[in-house]
Design a protein around this motif. Structure first.
Motif, PDB file in Angstrom:
ATOM      1  N   HIS A  12     -73.516 120.092  45.581  1.00  0.00           N
ATOM      2  CA  HIS A  12     -73.687 121.284  44.739  1.00  0.00           C
ATOM      3  C   HIS A  12     -75.112 121.515  44.265  1.00  0.00           C
ATOM      4  O   HIS A  12     -75.467 122.635  43.904  1.00  0.00           O
ATOM      5  CB  HIS A  12     -72.765 121.179  43.516  1.00  0.00           C
ATOM      6  CG  HIS A  12     -71.313 121.339  43.829  1.00  0.00           C
ATOM      7  ND1 HIS A  12     -70.621 122.515  43.630  1.00  0.00           N
ATOM      8  CD2 HIS A  12     -70.405 120.474  44.348  1.00  0.00           C
ATOM      9  CE1 HIS A  12     -69.363 122.359  43.992  1.00  0.00           C
ATOM     10  NE2 HIS A  12     -69.204 121.128  44.436  1.00  0.00           N
ATOM     11  N   ILE A  13     -75.916 120.467  44.194  1.00  0.00           N
ATOM     12  CA  ILE A  13     -77.260 120.597  43.630  1.00  0.00           C
ATOM     13  C   ILE A  13     -78.275 120.756  44.760  1.00  0.00           C
ATOM     14  O   ILE A  13     -77.917 120.648  45.937  1.00  0.00           O
ATOM     15  CB  ILE A  13     -77.592 119.387  42.727  1.00  0.00           C
ATOM     16  CG1 ILE A  13     -77.648 118.081  43.543  1.00  0.00           C
ATOM     17  CG2 ILE A  13     -76.560 119.281  41.604  1.00  0.00           C
ATOM     18  CD1 ILE A  13     -78.069 116.861  42.719  1.00  0.00           C
ATOM     19  N   GLY A  53     -71.554 120.521  53.322  1.00  0.00           N
ATOM     20  CA  GLY A  53     -71.908 121.838  52.826  1.00  0.00           C
ATOM     21  C   GLY A  53     -73.008 121.775  51.787  1.00  0.00           C
ATOM     22  O   GLY A  53     -73.045 120.873  50.948  1.00  0.00           O
ATOM     23  N   PHE A  54     -73.912 122.764  51.845  1.00  0.00           N
ATOM     24  CA  PHE A  54     -74.990 122.899  50.873  1.00  0.00           C
ATOM     25  C   PHE A  54     -75.034 124.342  50.384  1.00  0.00           C
ATOM     26  O   PHE A  54     -74.434 125.234  50.972  1.00  0.00           O
ATOM     27  CB  PHE A  54     -76.332 122.511  51.506  1.00  0.00           C
ATOM     28  CG  PHE A  54     -76.421 121.061  51.906  1.00  0.00           C
ATOM     29  CD1 PHE A  54     -76.854 120.106  51.005  1.00  0.00           C
ATOM     30  CD2 PHE A  54     -76.042 120.652  53.171  1.00  0.00           C
ATOM     31  CE1 PHE A  54     -76.922 118.770  51.357  1.00  0.00           C
ATOM     32  CE2 PHE A  54     -76.099 119.318  53.541  1.00  0.00           C
ATOM     33  CZ  PHE A  54     -76.544 118.372  52.628  1.00  0.00           C
ATOM     34  N   GLN A  55     -75.790 124.561  49.300  1.00  0.00           N
ATOM     35  CA  GLN A  55     -75.825 125.889  48.694  1.00  0.00           C
ATOM     36  C   GLN A  55     -76.666 126.894  49.483  1.00  0.00           C
ATOM     37  O   GLN A  55     -76.405 128.089  49.443  1.00  0.00           O
ATOM     38  CB  GLN A  55     -76.389 125.797  47.262  1.00  0.00           C
ATOM     39  CG  GLN A  55     -75.565 124.963  46.304  1.00  0.00           C
ATOM     40  CD  GLN A  55     -74.347 125.687  45.763  1.00  0.00           C
ATOM     41  OE1 GLN A  55     -73.908 126.680  46.327  1.00  0.00           O
ATOM     42  NE2 GLN A  55     -73.801 125.194  44.672  1.00  0.00           N
ATOM     43  N   SER A  56     -77.701 126.437  50.167  1.00  0.00           N
ATOM     44  CA  SER A  56     -78.633 127.382  50.796  1.00  0.00           C
ATOM     45  C   SER A  56     -79.081 126.889  52.164  1.00  0.00           C
ATOM     46  O   SER A  56     -78.964 125.704  52.498  1.00  0.00           O
ATOM     47  CB  SER A  56     -79.863 127.592  49.908  1.00  0.00           C
ATOM     48  OG  SER A  56     -80.674 126.416  49.901  1.00  0.00           O
ATOM     49  N   SER A  92     -64.411 116.399  49.214  1.00  0.00           N
ATOM     50  CA  SER A  92     -65.118 115.675  48.157  1.00  0.00           C
ATOM     51  C   SER A  92     -66.386 116.423  47.743  1.00  0.00           C
ATOM     52  O   SER A  92     -66.871 117.302  48.459  1.00  0.00           O
ATOM     53  CB  SER A  92     -65.450 114.247  48.620  1.00  0.00           C
ATOM     54  OG  SER A  92     -66.159 114.257  49.843  1.00  0.00           O
ATOM     55  N   HIS A  93     -66.916 116.005  46.585  1.00  0.00           N
ATOM     56  CA  HIS A  93     -67.961 116.816  45.966  1.00  0.00           C
ATOM     57  C   HIS A  93     -69.086 115.998  45.347  1.00  0.00           C
ATOM     58  O   HIS A  93     -68.861 115.029  44.632  1.00  0.00           O
ATOM     59  CB  HIS A  93     -67.353 117.694  44.855  1.00  0.00           C
ATOM     60  CG  HIS A  93     -66.411 118.732  45.364  1.00  0.00           C
ATOM     61  ND1 HIS A  93     -66.775 120.036  45.591  1.00  0.00           N
ATOM     62  CD2 HIS A  93     -65.117 118.642  45.737  1.00  0.00           C
ATOM     63  CE1 HIS A  93     -65.735 120.712  46.065  1.00  0.00           C
ATOM     64  NE2 HIS A  93     -64.719 119.878  46.166  1.00  0.00           N
ATOM     65  N   ASP A  94     -70.296 116.426  45.649  1.00  0.00           N
ATOM     66  CA  ASP A  94     -71.520 116.238  44.889  1.00  0.00           C
ATOM     67  C   ASP A  94     -72.189 114.872  44.976  1.00  0.00           C
ATOM     68  O   ASP A  94     -71.762 113.965  45.663  1.00  0.00           O
ATOM     69  CB  ASP A  94     -71.304 116.670  43.443  1.00  0.00           C
ATOM     70  CG  ASP A  94     -72.431 117.588  42.965  1.00  0.00           C
ATOM     71  OD1 ASP A  94     -73.394 117.815  43.713  1.00  0.00           O
ATOM     72  OD2 ASP A  94     -72.333 118.095  41.844  1.00  0.00           O
ATOM     73  N   TYR A  95     -73.288 114.792  44.211  1.00  0.00           N
ATOM     74  CA  TYR A  95     -74.223 113.681  44.315  1.00  0.00           C
ATOM     75  C   TYR A  95     -73.681 112.382  43.734  1.00  0.00           C
ATOM     76  O   TYR A  95     -74.171 111.302  44.066  1.00  0.00           O
ATOM     77  CB  TYR A  95     -75.544 114.056  43.625  1.00  0.00           C
ATOM     78  CG  TYR A  95     -75.427 114.326  42.141  1.00  0.00           C
ATOM     79  CD1 TYR A  95     -75.831 113.380  41.208  1.00  0.00           C
ATOM     80  CD2 TYR A  95     -74.909 115.538  41.665  1.00  0.00           C
ATOM     81  CE1 TYR A  95     -75.730 113.618  39.845  1.00  0.00           C
ATOM     82  CE2 TYR A  95     -74.801 115.785  40.315  1.00  0.00           C
ATOM     83  CZ  TYR A  95     -75.210 114.828  39.412  1.00  0.00           C
ATOM     84  OH  TYR A  95     -75.101 115.070  38.059  1.00  0.00           O
TER      85      TYR A  95
END
Length: 482
Positions: free
Chosen positions: A174-175, A203-206, A148-151
């Protein structure tokens, strides 16, 4: 596809946005494949291995084309099942327009003065997340992997966990994830954390996003966090938290810009530019205040003021696609961009030359990649961005190695490309102008060296590597429960 070897269970993808939209047009119904990195990566994977994709059915012909809420896609060669969630206008307003995009979106981008939260919108957001969870619980085979994905779906993992403890869940945010003092301004911040901790892998971007998230969990929920391993002990389970920087399909973009149609397109653009001894710059953004569009226009004004030798030479093409037009604030913002663009053009335009050209709509992906190939420079000046794939797409499309990339230091992409791009502070117009002058002054050899180094990094870190890393982590998480 090597990734499929990592997937040891039926796969269910869950996103707010659907991969295919059915739209009623003159003469019938047209099926459109949506754009974006996640769709371009996961759609081919599901076409190969089969499975389910659950998303909000936003097209005006989606219901008509979905028997029982399901649609076999792609239409011309069905390979997997698209499960469409139907939302009422009130649900769209509360869940999507208000709580997600007027609350979580600005807060996560640390623009706290723009964040608006309401308890009514929260209740709608919560009920829509439950609706997604109910559908996923119904369509997921035993032991499925849910991605699944995102805010928009922050509560979803915990809701699924309650009804389907047999599935393994990876959720990718993603954000940006904001620092704790800012995150706490969300009235429901504890519920958001508990919702996300229903996942097995987060999972996160950074690495910074990971650190901020772990800090929020540790200090807000008072639970055990292992910062070395990125594991959180939560309700008898281990939640794996890790940075997975998303990327692009370099080979696919190269193939796009080397196709005969796009090669002709690029040659035509370059003939026009070179004949007039011009320099072509480009930017591509949704009309969103986080993208730094207004400060960028101030910087271009400063550039033409400080460096008059570039007048009638540097033409800057900004593609600004209207976004979230159902929100009045976004409509007003787009009007501000138009007004400021007109001001710059009125000041510097001459007979036959306009410094800034605006394209107010998206291009098909091959032609957009062709523009990236043709450009002499690209600007990505987001105020804050989780990643910003435009920067990576520009680099991937630069097969001729002529262009330079001006990249905001506050994007996730800067963590990977900062040494070869030209870093800019989006709120420093004079510094931005000076950096653009510097970038345009380097030799062709240096431009080629910089692009080559960035392209090498992207070839070693593609979107398929991103997926493989997530699925490998999910696989280990699933095995830990056996």
């Amino acid at each position: 596809m090597a990734i499929k070897q990592l997937i040891e269970a039926p796969l269910v993808v869950v996103t707010n946005r659907e991969p295919y939209i059915d739209e009623r047009v003159a003469g019938g119904i047209r099926t459109i494949q949506t754009a974006g990195g996640v769709v371009s990566a996961l759609d081919p994977l599901l076409q190969e291995i089969g499975g389910n994709w659950v998303a909000w059915g936003s097209g005006n012909a989606d219901i008509e084309m979905s028997s029982g809420g399901q649609r076999q896609v792609p239409p011309e060669r069905p390979r997997y099942t698209l499960n469409r969630i139907t939302l009422s206008p009130e649900e769209v307003q509360g869940y999507y327009a208000k709580y997600s995009n007027q609350g979580l979106w600005p807060l996560s981008h640390m623009l706290i003065e723009r964040a608006q939260f309401s308890r009514r919108a929260w209740q709608t957001y919560r009920s829509v997340n439950q609706k997604f969870a109910k559908r996923v619980s119904a369509v997921s085979p035993p032991g499925a992997w849910v991605f699944s994905h995102d805010y928009q779906l922050a509560l979803f993992p915990a809701f699924v966990r309650k009804t389907r403890p047999d599935v393994t869940i990876a959720h990718f945010w993603h954000i940006p994830w904001p620092p704790l003092p800012i995150f706490r301004l969300c009235p429901q911040h504890q519920e958001i954390l508990r919702g996300l901790l229903g996942a097995d892998v987060l999972g996160f971007q950074s690495e910074q996003d990971v650190e901020y998230f772990l800090n929020a969990v540790e200090r807000t929920l008072k639970t055990t966090v292992n910062r070395e391993t990125g594991r959180i002990d939560w309700q008898g389970r281990s939640v794996h938290v890790k940075s997975f920087p998303i990327s692009v399909d370099v080979n696919a973009i190269e193939a796009m810009v080397e196709s005969p149609r796009i090669r002709r397109w690029v040659r035509g653009i370059r003939r026009h530019v070179d004949r007039r001894d011009q320099i072509l710059g480009i930017s591509v953004d949704r009309a969103d205040y986080t993208k730094g569009l207004l400060p960028r226009l101030d910087a271009m004004k400063e550039f033409y003021t400080l460096y008059p030798q570039y007048r009638e030479r540097v033409t800057y093409l900004q593609i600004v696609v209207p976004s979230r037009t159902e929100v009045a604030e976004y409509r007003r913002f787009y009007e501000q961009v138009e007004k400021k663009t007109q001001e710059v053009n009125q000041r510097f335009a001459t007979n036959g030359w306009k410094p800034i050209i605006t394209l107010p709509h998206s291009l098909d992906r091959p032609r957009l990649m062709g523009l990236f190939r043709a450009a002499d420079f690209a600007v990505v000046s987001s105020l804050v961005d989780g990643m910003n794939l435009v920067a990576k797409e520009f680099v991937a499309a630069q097969v001729d190695k002529r262009g330079v990339l001006l990249l905001s230091e506050t994007t996730g992409a800067a963590n990977e490309l900062e040494h070869e791009s030209f870093p800019i502070n989006p709120l420093d117009p004079e510094g931005f102008a000076n950096t653009l002058h510097e970038a345009l002054s380097i030799s062709a050899d240096e431009r080629a060296d910089r692009i080559s180094a960035m392209r090498k990094h992207l070839e070693e870190h593609t979107i398929y590597d991103w997926m493989a890393d997530i699925f490998l982590t999910l696989k280990m998480a699933a095995q830990s429960y056996v």
